[in-house]
Structures are given as C-alpha cells and as structure tokens.
Scaffold this motif. Structure first.
Motif, mmCIF file in Angstrom:
data_model
loop_
_atom_site.group_PDB
_atom_site.id
_atom_site.type_symbol
_atom_site.label_atom_id
_atom_site.label_comp_id
_atom_site.label_asym_id
_atom_site.label_seq_id
_atom_site.Cartn_x
_atom_site.Cartn_y
_atom_site.Cartn_z
ATOM 1 N N LEU A 286 -20.260 19.669 49.708
ATOM 2 C CA LEU A 286 -20.339 18.258 50.110
ATOM 3 C C LEU A 286 -19.453 17.939 51.311
ATOM 4 O O LEU A 286 -19.560 16.848 51.872
ATOM 5 C CB LEU A 286 -19.935 17.363 48.930
ATOM 6 C CG LEU A 286 -20.968 17.254 47.797
ATOM 7 C CD1 LEU A 286 -20.333 16.658 46.553
ATOM 8 C CD2 LEU A 286 -22.170 16.429 48.238
ATOM 9 N N GLY A 287 -18.587 18.855 51.698
ATOM 10 C CA GLY A 287 -17.743 18.636 52.862
ATOM 11 C C GLY A 287 -16.320 18.224 52.557
ATOM 12 O O GLY A 287 -15.560 17.903 53.475
ATOM 13 N N TYR A 288 -15.930 18.233 51.274
ATOM 14 C CA TYR A 288 -14.551 17.890 50.930
ATOM 15 C C TYR A 288 -13.591 18.927 51.523
ATOM 16 O O TYR A 288 -13.866 20.132 51.503
ATOM 17 C CB TYR A 288 -14.359 17.865 49.409
ATOM 18 C CG TYR A 288 -14.854 16.628 48.721
ATOM 19 C CD1 TYR A 288 -13.994 15.556 48.483
ATOM 20 C CD2 TYR A 288 -16.174 16.533 48.283
ATOM 21 C CE1 TYR A 288 -14.448 14.422 47.824
ATOM 22 C CE2 TYR A 288 -16.630 15.399 47.631
ATOM 23 C CZ TYR A 288 -15.764 14.353 47.401
ATOM 24 O OH TYR A 288 -16.221 13.227 46.747
ATOM 25 N N ARG A 289 -12.443 18.448 52.018
ATOM 26 C CA ARG A 289 -11.403 19.315 52.533
ATOM 27 C C ARG A 289 -10.067 18.926 51.911
ATOM 28 O O ARG A 289 -9.777 17.731 51.727
ATOM 29 C CB ARG A 289 -11.320 19.221 54.053
ATOM 30 C CG ARG A 289 -12.573 19.742 54.765
ATOM 31 C CD ARG A 289 -12.779 21.229 54.528
ATOM 32 N NE ARG A 289 -14.011 21.743 55.141
ATOM 33 C CZ ARG A 289 -15.172 21.903 54.506
ATOM 34 N NH1 ARG A 289 -15.253 21.591 53.215
ATOM 35 N NH2 ARG A 289 -16.226 22.376 55.122
ATOM 36 N N ARG A 290 -9.258 19.916 51.605
ATOM 37 C CA ARG A 290 -8.012 19.678 50.889
ATOM 38 C C ARG A 290 -7.063 18.801 51.706
ATOM 39 O O ARG A 290 -6.854 19.022 52.896
ATOM 40 C CB ARG A 290 -7.331 21.003 50.542
ATOM 41 C CG ARG A 290 -6.154 20.875 49.603
ATOM 42 C CD ARG A 290 -5.686 22.234 49.121
ATOM 43 N NE ARG A 290 -6.754 22.917 48.372
ATOM 44 C CZ ARG A 290 -6.654 24.156 47.925
ATOM 45 N NH1 ARG A 290 -5.548 24.860 48.146
ATOM 46 N NH2 ARG A 290 -7.646 24.703 47.244
ATOM 47 N N VAL A 291 -6.476 17.798 51.029
ATOM 48 C CA VAL A 291 -5.537 16.892 51.695
ATOM 49 C C VAL A 291 -4.155 16.916 51.045
ATOM 50 O O VAL A 291 -3.174 16.482 51.650
ATOM 51 C CB VAL A 291 -6.074 15.440 51.714
ATOM 52 C CG1 VAL A 291 -7.347 15.348 52.541
ATOM 53 C CG2 VAL A 291 -6.327 14.918 50.295
ATOM 54 N N GLN A 292 -4.062 17.403 49.803
ATOM 55 C CA GLN A 292 -2.765 17.438 49.121
ATOM 56 C C GLN A 292 -2.866 18.346 47.900
ATOM 57 O O GLN A 292 -3.950 18.538 47.338
ATOM 58 C CB GLN A 292 -2.341 16.030 48.689
ATOM 59 C CG GLN A 292 -1.008 15.931 47.979
ATOM 60 C CD GLN A 292 0.179 16.380 48.839
ATOM 61 O OE1 GLN A 292 0.450 17.559 48.937
ATOM 62 N NE2 GLN A 292 0.859 15.420 49.464
#
Length: 301
Positions: A286-292
């Motif tokens: 889905l395009g999620y990318r790690r932010v924390q």
C-alpha cells in the motif's frame, strides 16, 4: 529561567482537548481526537482500576499519564502504563512524577507486571524505572495521494461500511482475529458488553470509513479506521481464520484508504510487530513507510 509550578492531578473530561493536542505533538504518527480522549478518560471498566493523570505547568496541561489492570486477558495481574510529556517541558521531572504516582497505584490495585511502549530516546528513563525490553513495534505512514489499484472482490464477498454492520458480527470477528496478534499477554477474555462500550461506541472509530468484508451474515475480514482531522489510524485489521489466504485483509484496507482519501484524509498511519509478516507485506504494498519504532518493555512489580 523561572521555575514553573507543576501540579499532577487526576484527569477530568474537560482536559480532553489539551491532552489530545499534547499527544498529537508527541506522537505525530498516531490519531486520537478530543472526543476519543474524553471517551478514554470516562469509560474504563471498574475492575480495570484505571487512573488517568495530567501534569500542569502554571495551569497548562503539558503531560499525561494513565495506568490500569488489563482486563481483556485471562492472565491475572497484567497491567498497562502510559506517560508522555510535551517536548518543551521535558527534563524537569514531570515524567518521573507521573510514573511514580502510577506505579504506586498499580501496586495498590494488585498489578504484578506492567507493559509500556516507549520512544528510543525514552529507553534510559524506562530502564531506570526497572523496565526491560521484549520486542519492537514499528509505525508506518502513507500519504493518500497515490495508492495501488484496488484488488478484485472475491465472489461471495460484499464490502460494507461498519455503519451497516451488526455489532455482534464485528465482535466475533475482532475477538477471533485478535487471538493471533503478537502480544505479551493473550487477548482472550473480552466480554461483549464491555467491547461494545469501549470499542464499538468509541467515537475514535469512524464507522463510515471502517470496512468489513461480509460473507453473508459473517464478517470474514475487517479494518477499523480511527480519524482525527486530517489523519487516520488503522486500529485493527484482521481476517477470520476460515477466510485467510484470499487477500481479504489487503482488500478491505485498500478500500478504507481510498474512502478516507475521498473524505479529505491526507495521511494514514498504522503499527506492526516484526512477527506479523503478512500485514507488513500488505502495508508495504500500500506504500506505507516506517516513521518511528517504539520499544515494548515490561516491569515486574
């Protein structure tokens, strides 16, 4: 610099707006509206012995703390604790005051083990309080401007918003799917009436954007959407075991993100444990990318 007077007191409903704003600053990758915060403060089960606190500096809410017994597990004495302080008011002992009050409370109500989630920069603080690491929780985000093509809906499956779902069907699917969630304690003791009050009637849940894949009257898969202004949070996505392997989790989450974008939501966030490979794969698609990344820690009282 003038020392600001800090007062730690029990939270009340009127604190919800201020607590929500502090939380939004501390956790820009999560969502909890003032309405959801009011619900959180007021609806805990009596047996949870829930204690919500705020810290005020010269009358301004700058910190939050909460703790209670975990009543959705069959393991007695399990508990949870949360503390966060506005970045502009740290290193003044506010977090320590909140934690001390909460640990004392948990000891008094019979807790034997406490679970916390902490930022990496709070690890030393938590270890000094006696916590030790168990696992990691990763948080990811995606801007809802470019999403992959929506998967086809399998034959015999109908996609509906939670607005038109029987809560009994949602409860059954949620409690069954939750048994497979990576956790330090099994979520195996969730009563229907309490679930309705804390989950189904929670204003955090956006029933217009939450999506269920129905197989007749049975909820086969679902994704719960929580909203706060321009952002959304995926509260839970799950598939009942008998319907797994058909791409239903990917489908309902894809549909929910598209509906959220159409409703004016610009950013979506979610969390995953390292052990949950199938959901990590869906979120990557889905395009999620790690932010924390947060650390899940435990302390024995």
């Amino acid at each position: 610099m003038r020392t600001r007077a800090v007062v730690v007191r029990q939270a009340v409903v009127d604190d919800a707006e201020a607590v929500s704003e502090v939380r939004r600053v501390v956790y820009p990758y999560k969502a909890m509206s003032p309405a959801a915060t009011r619900h959180f403060i007021t609806v805990a089960a009596p047996e949870e012995r829930f204690l919500p606190l705020v810290a005020e500096a010269d009358g301004e809410v700058v910190g939050w703390g909460a703790a209670g017994l975990s009543v959705w597990t069959s393991e007695p004495g399990q508990s949870h604790l949360t503390v966060f302080v506005h970045p502009g008011h740290r290193s003044q002992g506010i977090g320590s005051q909140l934690a001390e009050r909460l640990h004392q409370h948990l000891t008094e109500v019979g807790a034997v083990r406490v679970q916390v989630f902490v930022h990496p920069d709070g690890l030393e603080f938590a270890r000094n309080l006696g916590y030790d690491g168990t696992r990691q929780m990763h948080y990811s985000g995606v801007e809802l401007t470019s999403l992959p093509d929506q998967p086809e809906t399998p034959e015999g499956i109908e996609l509906v918003a939670f607005e038109s779902v029987d809560p009994h069907a949602a409860y059954t699917a949620d409690t069954v799917a939750s048994l497979d969630e990576p956790t330090d304690m099994p979520m195996d003791s969730i009563e229907y009436d309490r679930w309705v009050e804390e989950i189904w009637n929670n204003p955090a849940m956006d029933k217009a954007l939450s999506v269920a894949a129905m197989a007749g009257d049975e909820m086969a898969a679902f994704t719960v959407v929580e909203t706060d202004r321009d952002r959304m949070w995926s509260g839970m996505t799950g598939t009942v075991p008998g319907y797994r392997g058909r791409g239903l989790a990917k489908l309902v989450k894809s549909v929910a993100l598209r509906r959220a974008a159409a409703a004016g939501i610009t950013s979506a966030y979610t969390s995953n444990d390292d052990e949950n490979g199938p959901m990590l794969a869906i979120n990557n698609w889905l395009g999620y990318r790690r932010v924390q990344t947060e650390l899940v820690l435990l302390r024995t009282l």
